[in-house]
Design an enzyme around this catalytic site. Structure first.
Site, PDB file in Angstrom:
ATOM      1  N   GLY A 106     -33.265  39.814 -97.782  1.00  0.00           N
ATOM      2  CA  GLY A 106     -33.881  39.069 -97.065  1.00  0.00           C
ATOM      3  C   GLY A 106     -33.942  39.810 -95.669  1.00  0.00           C
ATOM      4  N   GLN A 118     -34.406  40.544 -86.343  1.00  0.00           N
ATOM      5  CA  GLN A 118     -33.640  41.807 -86.816  1.00  0.00           C
ATOM      6  C   GLN A 118     -34.637  43.003 -86.522  1.00  0.00           C
ATOM      7  OE1 GLN A 118     -32.607  40.058 -90.962  1.00  0.00           O
ATOM      8  NE2 GLN A 118     -30.895  41.678 -90.350  1.00  0.00           N
ATOM      9  N   CYS A 152     -25.169  42.192 -94.110  1.00  0.00           N
ATOM     10  CA  CYS A 152     -26.226  42.005 -93.223  1.00  0.00           C
ATOM     11  C   CYS A 152     -26.990  43.400 -92.855  1.00  0.00           C
ATOM     12  CB  CYS A 152     -25.940  41.339 -91.962  1.00  0.00           C
ATOM     13  SG  CYS A 152     -27.169  41.002 -90.854  1.00  0.00           S
ATOM     14  N   LEU A 153     -28.339  43.563 -92.995  1.00  0.00           N
ATOM     15  CA  LEU A 153     -28.687  44.811 -92.534  1.00  0.00           C
ATOM     16  C   LEU A 153     -28.495  45.292 -91.187  1.00  0.00           C
ATOM     17  CD1 LEU A 153     -32.181  44.361 -94.362  1.00  0.00           C
ATOM     18  CD2 LEU A 153     -30.193  45.875 -95.233  1.00  0.00           C
ATOM     19  N   HIS A 198     -28.496  32.212 -94.214  1.00  0.00           N
ATOM     20  CA  HIS A 198     -28.124  33.433 -93.607  1.00  0.00           C
ATOM     21  C   HIS A 198     -29.385  33.889 -92.763  1.00  0.00           C
ATOM     22  CE1 HIS A 198     -26.636  37.888 -93.532  1.00  0.00           C
ATOM     23  NE2 HIS A 198     -27.804  37.899 -93.150  1.00  0.00           N
ATOM     24  N   GLU A 199     -30.603  33.760 -93.132  1.00  0.00           N
ATOM     25  CA  GLU A 199     -31.679  34.009 -92.304  1.00  0.00           C
ATOM     26  C   GLU A 199     -32.120  33.271 -91.314  1.00  0.00           C
ATOM     27  OE1 GLU A 199     -32.364  36.994 -92.962  1.00  0.00           O
ATOM     28  OE2 GLU A 199     -31.695  37.350 -94.967  1.00  0.00           O
ATOM     29  N   HIS A 246     -30.154  33.955 -88.304  1.00  0.00           N
ATOM     30  CA  HIS A 246     -30.623  34.985 -87.670  1.00  0.00           C
ATOM     31  C   HIS A 246     -31.630  34.367 -86.536  1.00  0.00           C
ATOM     32  CE1 HIS A 246     -29.246  38.639 -88.986  1.00  0.00           C
ATOM     33  NE2 HIS A 246     -29.378  38.220 -90.139  1.00  0.00           N
TER      34      HIS A 246
HETATM   35  O1  GNR Z   1     -29.424  42.242 -97.913  1.00  0.00           O
HETATM   36  C1  GNR Z   1     -28.914  41.180 -97.896  1.00  0.00           C
HETATM   37  N1  GNR Z   1     -27.767  40.748 -98.573  1.00  0.00           N
HETATM   38  C2  GNR Z   1     -27.180  39.442 -98.634  1.00  0.00           C
HETATM   39  C3  GNR Z   1     -26.251  39.287 -99.339  1.00  0.00           C
HETATM   40  C4  GNR Z   1     -25.329  37.933 -99.194  1.00  0.00           C
HETATM   41  C5  GNR Z   1     -25.925  37.226 -98.483  1.00  0.00           C
HETATM   42  C6  GNR Z   1     -26.866  37.318 -97.597  1.00  0.00           C
HETATM   43  C7  GNR Z   1     -27.600  38.437 -97.677  1.00  0.00           C
HETATM   44  S1  GNR Z   1     -28.836  38.943 -96.430  1.00  0.00           S
HETATM   45  C8  GNR Z   1     -28.888  40.667 -96.241  1.00  0.00           C
HETATM   46  C9  GNR Z   1     -29.885  41.255 -95.805  1.00  0.00           C
HETATM   47  C10 GNR Z   1     -29.983  40.716 -94.237  1.00  0.00           C
HETATM   48  O2  GNR Z   1     -29.296  41.020 -93.475  1.00  0.00           O
HETATM   49  N2  GNR Z   1     -30.677  39.630 -93.940  1.00  0.00           N
HETATM   50  O3  GNR Z   1     -30.662  39.057 -92.707  1.00  0.00           O
HETATM   51 NI    NI Z   2     -28.720  39.623 -92.041  1.00  0.00          NI
END
Ligand code: GNR
Ligand code: NI
Length: 167
Positions: A46, A51, A91-92, A133-134, A137
């Site tokens: 995601g 980001q 998270c990236l 999670h997104e 953000h």
């Molecule tokens: O790549 C991602 N893997 C992930 C694994 C478990 C829960 C959430 C994520 S999102 C993350 C990519 C990211 O940072 N999205 O904002």
């Molecule tokens: Ni993230």
């Protein structure tokens, strides 16, 4: 298409609340496509616009194994949350850190798609976790906010060191 640079924790721009998109026009579609390419290249499941330093409510997700089932969420709203699940998250914007976080196991959400059409759907498991999670953000929240102060402090120090090495 283009690969966009990804901001890293503790960049303060990751803490700004993103604003809704007024209209899904060609510029928004181009940004969504660039975000998708950036997410695939990273690789991640995601990516949220803040980001890549765009404070707008835009998300791309693909949790498929084949990486051929992209999902676009413009101005998303989580309508219902049920149950709970504890998954290891990464998270990236916080590279190399993986920690379990508790989230709702099932959600119902509404968003606009890449064509600006509204849709509603249910999600569970990894997809449900990823949407939460997104959307976090978009509200300036990161998964490290759910960890203990001690863990977060250690992660911040590690990221600051990593930045000195990679800048
Ligand atoms: O790549 C991602 N893997 C992930 C694994 C478990 C829960 C959430 C994520 S999102 C993350 C990519 C990211 O940072 N999205 O904002
Ligand atoms: Ni993230």
């Amino acid at each position: 298409m283009a690969i966009l640079p990804i901001l890293r924790y503790p960049d303060p721009r990751l803490r700004v609340k993103a604003q809704p998109v007024a209209r899904v026009d060609a510029a928004v579609r181009r940004l969504l496509d660039d975000m998708l390419e950036t997410m695939y290249e990273a690789p991640g499941v995601g990516l949220a616009a803040p980001q890549v330093n765009v404070p707008r409510r835009l998300i791309v997700i693909d949790v498929s194994k084949e990486r051929n089932d992209p999902l676009f969420l413009v101005n998303p709203e989580i309508l219902e949350r049920e149950g709970s699940i504890r998954l290891e998250e990464g998270c990236l914007s916080v590279p190399g850190i993986y920690e379990p976080v508790e989230r709702a196991e099932r959600i119902r959400f509404r968003a606009l798609d890449r064509e600006g059409r509204p849709y509603e759907r249910e999600a569970q498991g990894l997809l449900a976790v990823c949407v939460q999670h997104e959307v976090d953000h978009l509200d300036g929240r990161l998964f490290v906010d759910y960890l203990s102060e001690l863990k977060r402090q250690r992660i911040r120090k590690k990221m600051e060191k990593l930045r000195l090495r990679t800048l």
